[in-house]
Design a protein around this motif. Structure first.
Motif, PDB file in Angstrom:
ATOM      1  N   VAL A 175       0.842  -1.202   0.000  1.00  0.00           N
ATOM      2  CA  VAL A 175       0.000   0.000   0.000  1.00  0.00           C
ATOM      3  C   VAL A 175       0.874   1.248   0.000  1.00  0.00           C
ATOM      4  N   VAL A 176       1.869   1.286   0.860  1.00  0.00           N
ATOM      5  CA  VAL A 176       2.739   2.465   0.968  1.00  0.00           C
ATOM      6  C   VAL A 176       3.382   2.793  -0.376  1.00  0.00           C
ATOM      7  N   VAL A 177       4.029   1.825  -1.008  1.00  0.00           N
ATOM      8  CA  VAL A 177       4.766   2.130  -2.243  1.00  0.00           C
ATOM      9  C   VAL A 177       3.857   2.366  -3.441  1.00  0.00           C
ATOM     10  N   ALA A 178       2.588   1.989  -3.343  1.00  0.00           N
ATOM     11  CA  ALA A 178       1.642   2.240  -4.430  1.00  0.00           C
ATOM     12  C   ALA A 178       0.853   3.534  -4.222  1.00  0.00           C
ATOM     13  N   THR A 179       1.070   4.229  -3.111  1.00  0.00           N
ATOM     14  CA  THR A 179       0.328   5.453  -2.811  1.00  0.00           C
ATOM     15  C   THR A 179       0.800   6.600  -3.706  1.00  0.00           C
ATOM     16  N   ARG A 180      -0.171   7.343  -4.238  1.00  0.00           N
ATOM     17  CA  ARG A 180       0.118   8.479  -5.110  1.00  0.00           C
ATOM     18  C   ARG A 180      -0.682   9.696  -4.652  1.00  0.00           C
ATOM     19  N   TRP A 181      -0.027  10.863  -4.705  1.00  0.00           N
ATOM     20  CA  TRP A 181      -0.691  12.145  -4.463  1.00  0.00           C
ATOM     21  C   TRP A 181      -0.930  12.800  -5.808  1.00  0.00           C
ATOM     22  N   SER A 182      -2.051  13.502  -5.945  1.00  0.00           N
ATOM     23  CA  SER A 182      -2.278  14.309  -7.143  1.00  0.00           C
ATOM     24  C   SER A 182      -3.163  15.492  -6.773  1.00  0.00           C
ATOM     25  N   ARG A 183      -3.099  16.532  -7.591  1.00  0.00           N
ATOM     26  CA  ARG A 183      -4.037  17.645  -7.414  1.00  0.00           C
ATOM     27  C   ARG A 183      -5.422  17.116  -7.736  1.00  0.00           C
ATOM     28  N   ASP A 184      -6.406  17.623  -7.024  1.00  0.00           N
ATOM     29  CA  ASP A 184      -7.778  17.166  -7.248  1.00  0.00           C
ATOM     30  C   ASP A 184      -8.607  18.332  -7.763  1.00  0.00           C
ATOM     31  N   HIS A 185      -8.959  18.256  -9.013  1.00  0.00           N
ATOM     32  CA  HIS A 185      -9.743  19.322  -9.618  1.00  0.00           C
ATOM     33  C   HIS A 185     -11.239  19.098  -9.441  1.00  0.00           C
ATOM     34  N   THR A 186     -11.623  17.997  -8.786  1.00  0.00           N
ATOM     35  CA  THR A 186     -13.059  17.738  -8.580  1.00  0.00           C
ATOM     36  C   THR A 186     -13.575  18.332  -7.287  1.00  0.00           C
ATOM     37  N   VAL A 187     -12.658  18.700  -6.354  1.00  0.00           N
ATOM     38  CA  VAL A 187     -13.087  19.272  -5.075  1.00  0.00           C
ATOM     39  C   VAL A 187     -13.363  20.748  -5.283  1.00  0.00           C
ATOM     40  N   THR A 188     -14.561  21.161  -4.933  1.00  0.00           N
ATOM     41  CA  THR A 188     -14.925  22.564  -5.059  1.00  0.00           C
ATOM     42  C   THR A 188     -14.911  23.208  -3.695  1.00  0.00           C
ATOM     43  N   SER A 189     -14.778  24.530  -3.706  1.00  0.00           N
ATOM     44  CA  SER A 189     -14.806  25.258  -2.441  1.00  0.00           C
ATOM     45  C   SER A 189     -16.177  25.137  -1.820  1.00  0.00           C
ATOM     46  N   PRO A 190     -16.256  25.154  -0.473  1.00  0.00           N
ATOM     47  CA  PRO A 190     -17.556  25.084   0.173  1.00  0.00           C
ATOM     48  C   PRO A 190     -18.421  26.270  -0.239  1.00  0.00           C
ATOM     49  N   ALA A 191     -19.718  26.032  -0.308  1.00  0.00           N
ATOM     50  CA  ALA A 191     -20.637  27.100  -0.679  1.00  0.00           C
ATOM     51  C   ALA A 191     -20.583  28.231   0.344  1.00  0.00           C
ATOM     52  N   ARG A 192     -20.607  29.450  -0.143  1.00  0.00           N
ATOM     53  CA  ARG A 192     -20.577  30.599   0.770  1.00  0.00           C
ATOM     54  C   ARG A 192     -21.993  30.928   1.213  1.00  0.00           C
ATOM     55  N   GLY A 193     -22.095  31.511   2.432  1.00  0.00           N
ATOM     56  CA  GLY A 193     -23.411  31.885   2.946  1.00  0.00           C
ATOM     57  C   GLY A 193     -24.045  32.970   2.094  1.00  0.00           C
TER      58      GLY A 193
END
Length: 194
Positions: A175-193
């Motif tokens: 698991v450790v050696v197969a772990t990868r980090w990447s930027r995530d363009h699917t996460v959006t900022s939380p909705a503002r009030g």
């Protein structure tokens, strides 16, 4: 037993690297932008027979993801734990040393050893904590790079007399050696009030 665990860990690290195919099972955990750290995604291969969880048990215990076998027991033994946090300390070595210091303050009779992990895309360093409570922990810190704005760790605890420790460590290192980090363009900022 503890010497065998150390030898097994060293062999597992090399075997895991050799067996890591570079293929992953998809995104295991995501994080939103946090200050200078962009939104991220962590992908990791999941060994056969292990259950992936980011949003039920992991959230309940305050971590980014867990992998476990069988039913969730709530006990820390035999659970792989992923933590991701914004970079605070200057280097990966600083993270490792700070963690070792905290461990020895908590368990002065414990023993700490370490070894480098040959991760194919980011520097990682492992610590093995041999507790006076007869519970051993393996903890691997990784640094996906300055641009990521984060560091991550995988950890797993097991009883020092656990007869399946070698198989657990094999799975853990894969698991450790197969772990990868990447930027995530699917996460959006939380909705503002409104």
């Amino acid at each position: 037993m503890r010497r065998r665990v150390w030898a097994a860990l060293a062999l597992c690290a090399f075997a895991a690297l050799a067996q890591a195919s570079g293929k992953d099972d998809g995104v295991l955990a995501r994080g939103a932008r946090d200050g200078a750290a962009p939104a991220w995604a962590i992908s990791a291969a999941t060994p056969a027979g292990w259950t992936r969880d980011c949003c039920t048990y992991a959230r309940a215990i305050g971590v980014n993801a867990v992998l476990y076998q069988g039913e969730w027991s709530g006990k820390p033994q035999r659970v792989m734990v992923l933590n991701v946090w914004p970079r605070q300390l200057a280097t990966l070595a600083d993270e490792v040393q700070a963690d070792r210091k905290r461990y020895l303050q908590h368990d002065p009779a414990g023993k700490v050893s370490g070894f480098a992990v040959r991760h194919p895309v980011m520097p990682c360093e492992a610590s093995v904590y041999q507790g006076s409570d007869h519970v051993d922990d393996v903890l691997v810190f990784c640094d996906p790079g300055t641009a990521s704005g984060v560091r991550l760790s995988w950890s797993m605890a097991f009883d020092d007399a656990d007869p399946s420790s070698r198989a657990l460590l094999d799975d853990f290192m894969r698991v450790v050696v197969a772990t990868r980090w990447s930027r995530d363009h699917t996460v959006t900022s939380p909705a503002r009030g409104r």
